[in-house]
Design an enzyme around this catalytic site. Structure first.
Site, PDB file in Angstrom:
ATOM      1  N   GLU A 240       0.686  -0.935  -0.277  1.00  0.00           N
ATOM      2  CA  GLU A 240       0.111   0.120   0.505  1.00  0.00           C
ATOM      3  C   GLU A 240       0.617   1.355  -0.111  1.00  0.00           C
ATOM      4  OE1 GLU A 240      -2.385  -0.388   3.272  1.00  0.00           O
ATOM      5  OE2 GLU A 240      -4.161  -1.987   2.367  1.00  0.00           O
ATOM      6  N   ASP A 319      -8.800  -9.443   4.435  1.00  0.00           N
ATOM      7  CA  ASP A 319      -7.766  -8.479   4.698  1.00  0.00           C
ATOM      8  C   ASP A 319      -8.918  -8.139   6.056  1.00  0.00           C
ATOM      9  OD1 ASP A 319      -7.079  -6.066   6.114  1.00  0.00           O
ATOM     10  OD2 ASP A 319      -7.731  -4.650   4.755  1.00  0.00           O
ATOM     11  N   GLU A 347     -12.339  -2.420  11.971  1.00  0.00           N
ATOM     12  CA  GLU A 347     -12.678  -2.046  11.137  1.00  0.00           C
ATOM     13  C   GLU A 347     -13.914  -2.439  10.354  1.00  0.00           C
ATOM     14  OE1 GLU A 347      -9.066  -1.804   8.622  1.00  0.00           O
ATOM     15  OE2 GLU A 347      -9.798  -1.071   6.620  1.00  0.00           O
TER      16      GLU A 347
HETATM   17  O1  GCW Z   1      -6.488  -2.792   5.642  1.00  0.00           O
HETATM   18  C1  GCW Z   1      -5.696  -2.464   5.422  1.00  0.00           C
HETATM   19  C2  GCW Z   1      -6.271  -1.200   6.063  1.00  0.00           C
HETATM   20  C3  GCW Z   1      -5.203   0.215   6.190  1.00  0.00           C
HETATM   21  C4  GCW Z   1      -3.978  -0.163   6.781  1.00  0.00           C
HETATM   22  C5  GCW Z   1      -3.786  -2.032   6.269  1.00  0.00           C
HETATM   23  C6  GCW Z   1      -2.395  -3.074   6.776  1.00  0.00           C
HETATM   24  C7  GCW Z   1      -1.862   0.005   8.728  1.00  0.00           C
HETATM   25  O2  GCW Z   1      -7.478  -0.251   5.824  1.00  0.00           O
HETATM   26  O3  GCW Z   1      -5.847   0.982   6.697  1.00  0.00           O
HETATM   27  O4  GCW Z   1      -2.956  -0.431   6.836  1.00  0.00           O
HETATM   28  O5  GCW Z   1      -4.988  -2.890   6.241  1.00  0.00           O
HETATM   29  O6  GCW Z   1      -2.892  -3.285   7.486  1.00  0.00           O
HETATM   30  O7  GCW Z   1      -1.772  -2.474   6.667  1.00  0.00           O
END
Ligand code: GCW
Length: 613
Positions: A240, A319, A347
């Protein structure tokens, strides 16, 4: 203490700053709590260094004796007190934690925000610097030790300026915080920025470059001089948008080993996250399937990592969705140290507004993962500056349960939830049963009104609360459901994306055909027609409608149940206020999801309930 400590209400005295060893804290806790919980009884502590984190508890007449290693005696004291407070028998025999590192990952930014934080601002930082209440830190230390957690990474894996200073100009402050947590057996860890050397005149961050290696070696020396027992570094690389070894054409073993070698002389661990995937995917591209990514990046590197590297793998391949199969990567690296990562922060699971008790979900994950391959456990915290630490008062059960499972993954979820409920609220039996049932069912309820049958996502983009069935459908994140008028889902079997082939054979058999695949994961693995007949005889579309109506109905029942529970103030008000929002959320999810599928499929609900046009 001004702040509430939910599951240890009998520990009302603040821990004095003058106590600096686990043994001293253990004595302090026993002294204040025993007269309340077991009048007339006394405690005896014996330190047996070799027992390390382990302990044994015995009773001889009125003497309760705890022997254990330096930290073990503190764990023993909390185990003893929790047993007394709940009327459970004392734990028998030698108590040893199953996992070595039982870690919390805080996604706290130096600004004081928390990435995916739902319970207020950071407990550690504000305004670009350390800013905390030492008494509250000791309270937190007490909470963590009471459930056996031993490592806390204090900053976000997305390291943003000035958090990179944690291992540079903020070392004196880091050392102070480490000193506060040390007596609780909690070691600190920090997330680092892979490109840090480049801010110090090194022209590259290439892990094979001598200057880069020298920079980290020197930096580790400086860090460990300040905090000799730092647990290590946590790294999110090439994920990311974070910097990492890919920029230099190096793989993740080369990337991680370079840092691991710098930490090794000091006993530090290098925890390297495997959340690596293409987040700039073109939705038109059907050859890339995001759940395959972690395995593709790591499995072939098995055996190539330094022995102080720990690969941290999310429990599922996507995720932290409501329901995912266990990550196949956990099975693919027998020669590498692995940690499994959970997310306590809700989340995708209701953001500490909706009730979502995780222990039933973790039971499934622990059952499916390879018991002998995973050595450590990590979880993204749900903690913040809110008075009750977790926003929703019931979200504390997730921190509590996470710790207990990390100590003993064979526990049953109901036992954990009951223990928390009894410790926290001490209600009459009927009310206790009611709350335990409500919490036990909360995850299924949430699952029913959100994305169906393992389809995942369908959340509102960015903030991830509430429904948006096609919110991610044409975006770059690789999370698609591909609904059309006949069918929905992605075929991940050998004839589809091939994701299934990453699993050991028994999983391939189980998930491989729609008939053998459990209903709740059917749309994770298969693309199915709406009229596909599920194992209970209902069509898939009918099952989706039914689940959504049921989920909403169950939430309404939960709200009624909650109103009648004799919870103390302010927990009751907080829970009720959030329940109002959960009701709105459940209704939105139910109606929008049903309408979405009704519009695509053109199929009516067999029971004629309202599905909006
Ligand atoms: O799901 C995603 C989240 C991000 C997070 C990422 C991760 C810290 O939306 O906010 O970043 O996972 O796990 O690195």
């Amino acid at each position: 203490m001004n702040k509430r400590l939910t599951w240890l209400p009998f520990l009302t005295e603040d821990i004095p700053a003058s106590l600096v060893t686990p043994e001293q804290i253990a004595r302090f806790e026993l002294e204040q709590a025993l007269p309340k919980l077991a009048p007339g009884k006394t405690a005896q502590l014996t330190i047996v260094d070799a027992m390390e984190e382990g302990c044994t508890i015995q009773q001889h007449g009125d003497v309760l004796s705890i022997s254990g290693g330096k930290v073990g005696v503190l764990y023993g004291a909390y185990k003893l007190l929790m047993s007394l407070a709940t009327g459970h028998p004392l734990p028998e025999g030698d108590q040893q934690p199953r996992y070595g590192l039982r870690m919390l990952n805080c996604w706290d930014n130096a600004s004081g925000d928390i990435e995916r934080g739902y319970s207020g601002r950071s407990l550690f930082f504000e305004n670009g610097k350390f800013d905390y209440d030492p008494a509250r830190m000791r309270q937190l230390g007490r909470m963590l030790a009471s459930v056996g957690l031993n490592v806390m990474c204090i900053n976000n894996v997305n390291v943003r300026y000035p958090a990179d200073q944690l291992i540079e100009s903020w070392l004196p402050e880091l050392a102070e915080l480490a000193a506060i947590f040390r007596p609780f057996g909690v070691k600190l860890m920090v997330s680092i920025d892979y490109s840090a050397p480049m801010r110090h005149g090194v022209p590259t961050a290439d892990p094979l470059d001598k200057q880069v290696q020298a920079w980290w070696t020197k930096q580790a020396e400086i860090v460990y001089q300040a905090v000799p027992d730092l647990a290590g570094f946590l790294v999110k690389a090439d994920s990311e948008g974070r910097p990492g070894p890919f920029t230099y054409g190096r793989n993740h073993a080369e990337g991680a080993n370079m840092l691991a070698r710098a930490l090794k002389p000091f006993g530090g661990k290098l925890v390297w996250r495997c959340f690596v995937y293409n987040c700039r995917q073109d939705w038109r591209d059907t050859t890339t399937d995001r759940p395959k990514a972690a395995y593709e990046h790591y499995a072939y590197l098995d055996g190539q990592f330094e022995d102080n590297v720990i690969l941290q793998i999310k429990n599922g391949p996507f995720d932290f969705q409501v329901r995912e199969p266990v990550s196949p990567l956990l099975y693919a690296m027998p020669k590498t140290n692995l940690a499994m990562e959970f997310q306590l922060a809700q989340e995708y699971t209701g953001q500490q507004v909706d009730i979502y008790a995780m222990p039933p979900m973790w039971r499934e994950v622990y059952d499916d993962m390879p018991a002998d391959k995973v050595m450590s456990i990590a979880a993204v915290t749900n903690l913040g500056r809110d008075e009750n630490y977790t926003g929703h008062p019931f979200a504390a059960v997730n921190l509590f349960g996470y710790g207990l499972f990390a100590w003993d993954p064979d526990l049953q979820p109901e036992k954990i939830i009951r223990l928390w409920t009894r410790l926290t609220y001490g209600m009459d039996q009927l009310s206790e049963d009611t709350l335990v049932n409500l919490l036990m069912g909360s995850r299924r309820t949430y699952e029913k009104y959100t994305a169906p049958l393992g389809l995942c996502w369908m959340v509102s983009p960015n903030h991830h609360y509430g429904p948006s069935p096609s919110g991610y459908e044409y975006q770059a994140w690789g999370t698609y459901h591909k609904a059309d008028r006949d069918a929905v889902g992605i075929d991940r079997t050998a004839s589809g994306t091939g994701y299934l082939l990453q699993y050991p054979e028994e999983f391939q058999k189980l998930y491989g055909t729609p008939e053998t695949c459990p209903d709740l994961l059917k749309l994770f693995f298969h693309r199915l027609r709406y009229d596909y007949v599920m194992s209970d005889g209902r069509t898939m579309i009918q099952r989706i409608y039914d689940d959504h109506f049921e989920g909403l109905e169950e939430t309404r029942t939960m709200a009624e149940t909650l109103k009648a529970l004799p919870l103390p103030s302010p927990d009751k008000e907080e829970a009720l206020e959030r329940m109002e929002r959960q009701l709105v959320n459940a209704r939105e999810w139910c109606d929008i999801t049903n309408t979405f599928f009704r519009r695509y499929s053109g199929i009516e609900d067999a029971h004629g309930r309202t599905i909006y046009r």
